[in-house]
Design an enzyme around this catalytic site. Structure first.
Site, mmCIF file in Angstrom:
data_model
loop_
_atom_site.group_PDB
_atom_site.id
_atom_site.type_symbol
_atom_site.label_atom_id
_atom_site.label_comp_id
_atom_site.label_asym_id
_atom_site.label_seq_id
_atom_site.Cartn_x
_atom_site.Cartn_y
_atom_site.Cartn_z
ATOM 1 N N ASP A 46 47.752 44.236 45.127
ATOM 2 C CA ASP A 46 47.135 45.412 44.540
ATOM 3 C C ASP A 46 46.955 45.178 43.044
ATOM 4 O O ASP A 46 47.926 44.960 42.328
ATOM 5 C CB ASP A 46 48.052 46.601 44.809
ATOM 6 C CG ASP A 46 47.518 47.888 44.240
ATOM 7 O OD1 ASP A 46 46.319 48.117 44.392
ATOM 8 O OD2 ASP A 46 48.286 48.645 43.640
ATOM 9 N N THR A 80 41.393 45.976 41.786
ATOM 10 C CA THR A 80 41.082 44.594 41.393
ATOM 11 C C THR A 80 39.611 44.490 41.006
ATOM 12 O O THR A 80 39.260 43.887 39.994
ATOM 13 C CB THR A 80 41.389 43.625 42.546
ATOM 14 O OG1 THR A 80 42.620 44.001 43.146
ATOM 15 C CG2 THR A 80 41.504 42.208 42.056
#
Length: 514
Positions: A46, A80
C-alpha cells in the site's frame, strides 16, 4: 543556491520518493518489507503505508508523503498511482524548466490540464446502481488484486461489499463511516477463515472465576463504566486498623457493599456484564466475580474505553456510569452470548442475534502470521474504501491503464488546438500520464514500449476501454475482464497529483530557520 538549482533539487528529491514506490504499482507489483528502528517489520504493498513509514527528511519529498495520505483519505485506494503520477509530471516539468519556460506558465497550463482531464474521465464513466452487487464486487476485487492477499479476493471482495452495504444509511448514503466496521484480528488459521459477523466479537476470554457461565441465551447486556469493587481512599492516604474487630467489620462492609451492587444488577434482569477497564482501582475483584457467578451473570472485563461507543451503538443500549442508574431500559438484548474456541485453543466472545441492531458490523480477520494479518487488514481497508467511493459517487471506470492512456491521447489532441507555450506544456504533460500503463507493463515483465504504443493506437482508433491485461500479457477490452475501479479514485488521483506538482513548482527557495 540560486532559484532554478534549488527547484531542481526539490524536484529530484520528490522524484526519488516516487521511484521508490513505482515498483509496487499494479497486480504484478512487488511488496516492500519495511524494518523500523524498534525492530518491527511490515510487509506491504500500500503506497500510503510505505511512504508513511519512510523517514523522509527533504521538505519537498515530504509533500509526496502527504499527497498519498490525502489520496488515502479522499478515496482510500490509488495511493501508489497518485505518487507515481506526480513523479512523472515532475520529470516533465524539469525538462520544460530546462527549456527555459517560466514555472508560472507551467503551473497554469497544469491547472487547465487537470480540469480537462477530469472531463475526459467523466466522459468514460459508467453509471452504476447500488443494487448491482456484481459490479461492486468486481471493483473491490480489482482493488485487492494488487495486494498480497490477491488470491483470497473472491472471499474478501464480497465480504467488503456486504460490510459497507450493511452500514450504509439509506437516507444519507454519502455519509459512510468506516469506523462502524470493526476489524478484529486474530492469529491462527488462514485468511480463508476470515468472516463477517453481524454482531459483536471480543478478542477476549470470559472471566472464569468461580464457575461463571460461558454461554448465555436470551441475553440482557449491560455496558457499565463503574467498578464493582470496594471503594478505596483517595490517593496518598492510608487507613491504620488497630484491632481485629475493626478488620472483620471492614471485610463485612466490603462484602455487603458488593452484594448490594450485585443484587441491584440482578434485579434489573441483566445477565451479561461488559465492564470497562478502570484506571483508579480494580474494575472487579475476586469477591465480586464470585457473587456475579452465583447470580449466573456472564462477565467480560477490561473492555477498552474507545470500544464503548461502538459497542453501545451495536447493541443499541446506553452505557451505565453509576450503579444507581442501573435500569432495565438501558440494557441491550441479544439471542446468544457465547465463548467460542477458534483453532489453536484461543477463545473469542461472540454476541449474535442482537435485537434492533445498530448499523455496524464486525469482520474477524484470521491469518497464519502477524504480518499477513496486518496486510490483510490494510487490503481490506482499501477494498472497503473502494466500495465507499462507489456509494458516494455511483460511477465506474475501466482499470488497467485505460483511463490514463485515454486522457493522455485526448489531451494530446487538444494540445494541438492550443497556441503558444500552453500547447507545448500540455503536450508534454499529456505524455506524462502514460507513466501508469508504462509502469503496469514494466512490473508485469512485458515490453513497456511496444505495449504502450499499441495501447495508444487502439485508443486513437476509438477503443476507449482497451487496457493492459496483465494476466494474459496483451491488450484487451478491460471491462470484459472485470477490471473496474471507482471514478472517484481516478479523478482524485489526477487532481491531487497535479495540485502537488504545481505547489512544488512554485517553490523557488527553501529557507532553513535555526
Amino acid at each position: 543556491m540560486p532559484g532554478p538549482l534549488r527547484r531542481r533539487a526539490n524536484i529530484l528529491a520528490a522524484r526519488a520518493v516516487a521511484d521508490a514506490v513505482r515498483t509496487s504499482l499494479g497486480p504484478k507489483g512487488m511488496d516492500k518489507m519495511i524494518s523500523s528502528a524498534n525492530g518491527e517489520v511490515i510487509i506491504t504493498n500500500d503506497g500510503a503505508t510505505i511512504l508513511n513509514k519512510m523517514e523522509v527528511l527533504q521538505p519537498a519529498a515530504k509533500m509526496l508523503v502527504d499527497l498519498s495520505r490525502s489520496q488515502d483519505a479522499a478515496a482510500g485506494d490509488g495511493t501508489t498511482t497518485v505518487v507515481v503520477l506526480a513523479g512523472s509530471l515532475l520529470r516533465r516539468s524539469l525538462s520544460l524548466l530546462s527549456a527555459g519556460i517560466h514555472p508560472t506558465v507551467i503551473s497554469d497550463s497544469l491547472y487547465k490540464l487537470s480540469v480537462r482531464a477530469v472531463d475526459v474521465l467523466h466522459s468514460m464513466a459508467i453509471p452504476l446502481e447500488l443494487s448491482d452487487r456484481d459490479s461492486l464486487v468486481k471493483s473491490a476485487a480489482t482493488s485487492l488484486n494488487s495486494k498480497v492477499v490477491s488470491q483470497y479476493s473472491s472471499l474478501l471482495a464480497p465480504l467488503a461489499v456486504d460490510a459497507v452495504l450493511s452500514v450504509v444509511d439509506p437516507e444519507h448514503p454519502d455519509l459512510v463511516d468506516l469506523r462502524d466496521i470493526k476489524i478484529v484480528k486474530k492469529l491462527g488459521g488462514t485468511v480463508d477463515d476470515t468472516e463477517l459477523i453481524h454482531g459483536l466479537v471480543f478478542d477476549k476470554k470470559v472471566s472464569h472465576t468461580a464457575g461463571c457461565p460461558t454461554r448465555v441465551e436470551n441475553a440482557k447486556i449491560a455496558v457499565i463504566q463503574f467498578q464493582i469493587s470496594p471503594p478505596k481512599t483517595d490517593i496518598e492516604q492510608s487507613i491504620i486498623v488497630s484491632d481485629y474487630t475493626q478488620m472483620d467489620r471492614i471485610l463485612r462492609e466490603e462484602r455487603n457493599y458488593i452484594l448490594g451492587m450485585v443484587k441491584k444488577i440482578k434485579a434489573s434482569g441483566c445477565n451479561v456484564l461488559l465492564i470497562q477497564k478502570s484506571i483508579l482501582r480494580d474494575a472487579v475483584t475476586d469477591l465480586s466475580l464470585h457473587y456475579l457467578a452465583k447470580a449466573k451473570i456472564l462477565v467480560v472485563k477490561d473492555v477498552e474505553r474507545d470500544e464503548i461507543e461502538f459497542i453501545t451503538k451495536t447493541l443499541n443500549c446506553l452505557p451505565i456510569a453509576n450503579i444507581e442508574h442501573f435500569r432495565e431500559e438501558k440494557l441491550g438484548h441479544a439471542d446468544l452470548v457465547e465463548e467460542v474456541l477458534i483453532g489453536d485453543g484461543s477463545k473469542i466472545i461472540k454476541i449474535t442475534g442482537i435485537k434492533d441492531v445498530g448499523r455496524t458490523t464486525t469482520v474477524l480477520v484470521r491469518g497464519s502470521n502477524q504480518l499477513m494479518i496486518d496486510e490483510a487488514e490494510r487490503s481490506l481497508h482499501d477494498a472497503l474504501c473502494v466500495v465507499r467511493c462507489l456509494v458516494n459517487k455511483k460511477y465506474l471506470i475501466a482499470g488497467g491503464g485505460a483511463p490514463e492512456i485515454d486522457m493522455s491521447w485526448k489531451l494530446g489532441v487538444w494540445a494541438k488546438e492550443l497556441k503558444g507555450m500552453e500547447s507545448f506544456c500540455i503536450k508534454e504533460f499529456a505524455e506524462a500520464l502514460e507513466v501508469i500503463p508504462y509502469t503496469l507493463a514494466e512490473n508485469a515483465g512485458l515490453n513497456p514500449i511496444s505495449i504502450v504504443t499499441e495501447l495508444r493506437n487502439r485508443h486513437a482508433e476509438g477503443e476507449t476501454n482497451a487496457g493492459i491485461n496483465v494476466r494474459k500479457g496483451q491488450i484487451t477490452n478491460i471491462l470484459d475482464e472485470n477490471v473496474v475501479q471507482p471514478l472517484l479514485v481516478s479523478t482524485s488521483a489526477v487532481t491531487l497529483a497535479i495540485e502537488c506538482v504545481r505547489m512544488i513548482l512554485k517553490i523557488d527557495d527553501i529557507v532553513t530557520v535555526r
